[in-house]
Design a protein around this motif. Structure first.
Motif, short mmCIF file in Angstrom:
data_model
loop_
_atom_site.label_atom_id
_atom_site.label_comp_id
_atom_site.label_asym_id
_atom_site.label_seq_id
_atom_site.Cartn_x
_atom_site.Cartn_y
_atom_site.Cartn_z
N VAL A 56 0.83 -1.20 0.00
CA VAL A 56 0.00 0.00 0.00
C VAL A 56 0.87 1.25 0.00
CG1 VAL A 56 -0.21 0.22 2.52
CG2 VAL A 56 -2.07 1.02 1.04
N ARG A 57 2.08 1.14 0.52
CA ARG A 57 2.97 2.28 0.58
C ARG A 57 3.82 2.37 -0.68
NH1 ARG A 57 8.30 0.46 3.22
NH2 ARG A 57 8.68 2.66 3.56
N GLY A 58 4.10 3.60 -1.09
CA GLY A 58 4.96 3.81 -2.24
C GLY A 58 4.22 3.68 -3.56
N SER A 59 4.92 4.10 -4.60
CA SER A 59 4.39 4.01 -5.96
C SER A 59 5.25 3.00 -6.72
CB SER A 59 4.45 5.38 -6.65
OG SER A 59 3.97 5.31 -7.96
N PRO A 60 4.66 1.89 -7.19
CA PRO A 60 5.46 0.84 -7.81
C PRO A 60 5.97 1.23 -9.19
CG PRO A 60 3.14 0.29 -7.93
CD PRO A 60 3.24 1.52 -7.08
N ALA A 61 7.06 0.62 -9.60
CA ALA A 61 7.61 0.84 -10.94
C ALA A 61 6.54 0.47 -11.97
CB ALA A 61 8.86 0.00 -11.14
N PRO A 62 6.49 1.19 -13.08
CA PRO A 62 5.41 0.97 -14.05
C PRO A 62 5.35 -0.46 -14.57
CG PRO A 62 7.14 2.39 -14.94
CD PRO A 62 7.40 2.26 -13.49
N ASP A 63 4.15 -1.03 -14.51
CA ASP A 63 3.81 -2.35 -15.05
C ASP A 63 4.67 -3.48 -14.50
OD1 ASP A 63 1.97 -3.73 -16.57
OD2 ASP A 63 3.25 -3.84 -18.32
N ILE A 64 5.29 -3.28 -13.36
CA ILE A 64 6.19 -4.30 -12.83
C ILE A 64 5.44 -5.58 -12.47
CG2 ILE A 64 6.07 -3.42 -10.45
CD1 ILE A 64 9.08 -4.20 -10.23
N GLN A 65 4.19 -5.45 -12.02
CA GLN A 65 3.45 -6.65 -11.63
C GLN A 65 3.26 -7.60 -12.81
OE1 GLN A 65 -0.25 -6.05 -9.48
NE2 GLN A 65 -0.94 -8.13 -9.95
N HIS A 66 2.87 -7.07 -13.96
CA HIS A 66 2.59 -7.93 -15.10
C HIS A 66 3.86 -8.41 -15.80
CE1 HIS A 66 -1.15 -5.44 -14.71
NE2 HIS A 66 -1.62 -6.65 -14.62
N LEU A 67 4.90 -7.60 -15.79
CA LEU A 67 6.11 -7.97 -16.50
C LEU A 67 7.00 -8.92 -15.71
CD1 LEU A 67 7.15 -4.56 -18.12
CD2 LEU A 67 6.00 -6.51 -19.20
#
Length: 596
Positions: A56-67
């Motif tokens: 919930v904290r922070g902003s994840p790197a773009p599209d990291i979950q799917h890649l």
């Protein structure tokens, strides 16, 4: 009846693709597998500070979950809800529907070369259902009660109750290694503190380079074990994917037009109509195209019914007459949009016409609690097309407000105690002011003190999570088959849970009953009946003022990019580009290949 193991599963009926299928119809298995993709902001984030997309904290790197994180199974994009082998090559659903056992493909590997085991899958589920991660994952997998390791290659998920969606929800679990949190000295980093360690993941890409908090480069893992699986063939064709994050849409668009990035998914009708011009369009380096897309998101001006002034549905309905969609579409959107009239627009689950006999069977027990409009033809939203006018609509709004006890006195709309109606509309999206301001002017014509407050995305989300707002524009993402997410969006229990998606504060025993009917549907026909009935009740409840949707994805791109001939039935444009597009071979390479 004994349980049967299958390589693929469908929520209803049978999967479209047979066991021996070679690739999805919308994939090009012969697409070149090289080159790079320079992409822009994957979402609204303008920077990132985390490599963990589950927190919930922070902003994840773009599209990291799917890649970087594969799921147990892969959903197809041309069916309502079916899954095919990925990390799991087989699934066995218990006859009573209370559990499902997944068999792990013995070839499955993490990015460090370790085999994926049932224990790893259980670890992933246990982590994603804990308090260490974002509540969005807790709610996504809430139907799963527990995970049990049967042996090294089999894991069983037990469900809280039988639900046709439950095995597919289990198949959606992203898998990661426990070693991700391990340190060289043997100690472990708490998962909610695991933000800047590159994942030991299961997906097709690795992190190659991080220049700063506005750029990241992913490189396709040459040892990715699943590249030739039927569910992956023709997918992830770029050797490298670079994300460049921009602070504003203007800079982002100009960067694309200059050739610095390869693709621009456009969500502004004005930009699409007026800004996609210039030398690189003239010389053929860039082009743009509309791609058909189905399943509209429910976007609307949302009321917070926890506020006393919005508890009366007549007030909410009255304010819907002040939203002049037709003027906006004509004057600002270049006629590119269509009006939303359903929570399930452009899908088999949207209500239309008069209620069927089956729908009435669900609705009749609650007739005394429902407005008459639920039992009539599905209404369209107020319009200003001739012979209707905005003036007529505002008169109807005035009359409804009067019925609800609100009258104009001393130039302001007041209730019986003399308290004026004052509405703060919050938003964090640049450009939405041109939609909100005309609506505010019409509210002010009714004597309402209406104000717009634009805030940054972090504060906006915090206020939403704590239900600290009067009105806002909100989008409920589309789902292919409605299911458990309805409880989190509209169920009474979620109305008081901070962080839930029941932002309008729906507390209706009728809605709860119809959601239960959706969840217990045993056939597609039963599901459609239940969603149609639910759609009628939600629209009649006036929890949102439905806005508009585009029937097509607007994508501009460098002409050296290619894409499969068949467009998926429903998709997120950014995901489609990243997952299935490719770099076309150059003329020189084609000539060389032909020479040999």
């Amino acid at each position: 009846m004994p349980a049967q193991s299958k390589p693929s599963i469908a929520q209803y009926d049978e999967p479209k693709y047979p066991a021996e299928f070679t690739h999805f119809d919308y994939a090009n298995p012969d697409a070149p597998s090289n080159g790079s993709l320079n992409f822009q902001n994957y979402n609204e984030a303008q920077s990132y500070d985390s490599l963990n997309p589950f927190l919930v904290r922070g902003s994840p790197a773009p599209d990291i979950q799917h890649l970087m994180f594969d799921t147990l199974m892969q959903r197809s994009w041309d069916e309502l809800a079916s899954e095919y082998p990925l990390i799991a090559d087989d699934v066995e659903v218990a006859p009573d529907g209370l559990s499902a056992t997944f068999h792990i493909d013995p070839r499955a590997r993490f990015s460090n070369g370790d085999a994926v085991t049932a224990a790893d899958v259980k670890y992933s589920f246990d982590t994603l259902s804990s308090s260490a991660v974002s509540p969005l994952f807790n709610s996504q997998f809430a139907l799963i009660k527990s995970a049990t390791v049967i042996d090294a290659s089999r894991v069983r998920f037990d469900f809280r109750h039988a639900d046709r969606a439950a095995p597919l929800i289990a198949g959606d679990i992203p898998v990661f290694s426990p070693k991700w949190a391990a340190q060289a000295d043997g100690k472990r980093i708490a998962f909610d503190q695991l933000t800047n360690v590159p994942p030991i993941a299961s997906g097709p890409y690795l992190i190659e380079q991080r220049k700063n908090d506005k750029q990241i480069v992913y490189r396709r893992n040459p040892a990715y074990w699943a590249a030739d699986l039927p569910s992956r063939r023709g997918m992830y064709r770029f050797e490298r994917i670079t994300f460049k994050l921009y602070l504003d849409h203007y800079t982002q668009l100009e960067s694309f037009k200059a050739g610095d990035t390869d693709v621009q998914v456009e969500y502004s009708s004005t930009q699409w109509a007026r800004k996609y011009i210039g030398k690189n369009f003239d010389n053929g380096l860039l082009t743009r195209q509309l791609f058909s897309n189905h399943g509209a998101q429910m976007q609307g001006m949302m009321f917070n019914t926890r506020k006393p002034m919005f508890r009366d549905a007549r007030v909410r309905k009255a304010l819907s007459y002040a939203f002049d969609y037709d003027w906006m579409n004509r004057m600002m959107f270049y006629g590119q949009y269509r009006r939303l009239n359903s929570y399930f627009q452009d899908s088999p689950f949207a209500a239309s016409g008069l209620p069927s006999e089956q729908e009435l069977a669900l609705l009749e027990p609650y007739r005394a609690q429902l407005p008459a409009s639920v039992f009539a033809a599905m209404p369209k939203q107020p319009d200003t097309l001739p012979p209707h006018t905005l003036r007529d609509n505002l008169r109807q709004a005035r009359d409804l407000l009067a019925e609800a006890g609100w009258h104009v006195r001393d130039g302001q709309l007041r209730d019986a105690s003399g308290t004026p109606m004052s509405i703060e509309i919050i938003d964090d999206q640049p450009g939405m002011d041109r939609v909100i301001l005309p609506f505010m002017r019409n509210l002010q014509t009714l004597g309402i003190d209406a104000r717009l407050r634009e805030i940054d995305s972090a504060l906006y989300q915090k206020r939403l999570d704590n239900f600290e707002f009067d009105m806002t524009t909100f989008i409920y993402p589309t789902v292919t088959i409605p299911g458990v997410e309805l409880e989190h969006r509209f169920g009474t229990a979620s109305a008081s849970q901070s962080g839930s998606e029941n932002y309008p504060g729906v507390r209706s025993p009728v809605v709860d009953a119809l959601i239960r009917a959706v969840l217990r549907a045993k056939s597609l026909e039963e599901l459609q009946t239940a969603t149609h009935a639910l759609d009628r009740v939600l629209i009649a409840g006036c929890y949102q003022i439905p806005e508009y949707y585009s029937p097509a994805s607007r994508i501009a791109y460098r002409t050296s990019l290619g894409f499969p001939d068949l467009v998926p039935y429903t998709y997120q444009a950014e995901d489609w580009v990243i997952s299935y597009w490719y770099r076309k071979p150059s003329a020189a390479s084609v000539a060389s290949a032909n020479a040999h």
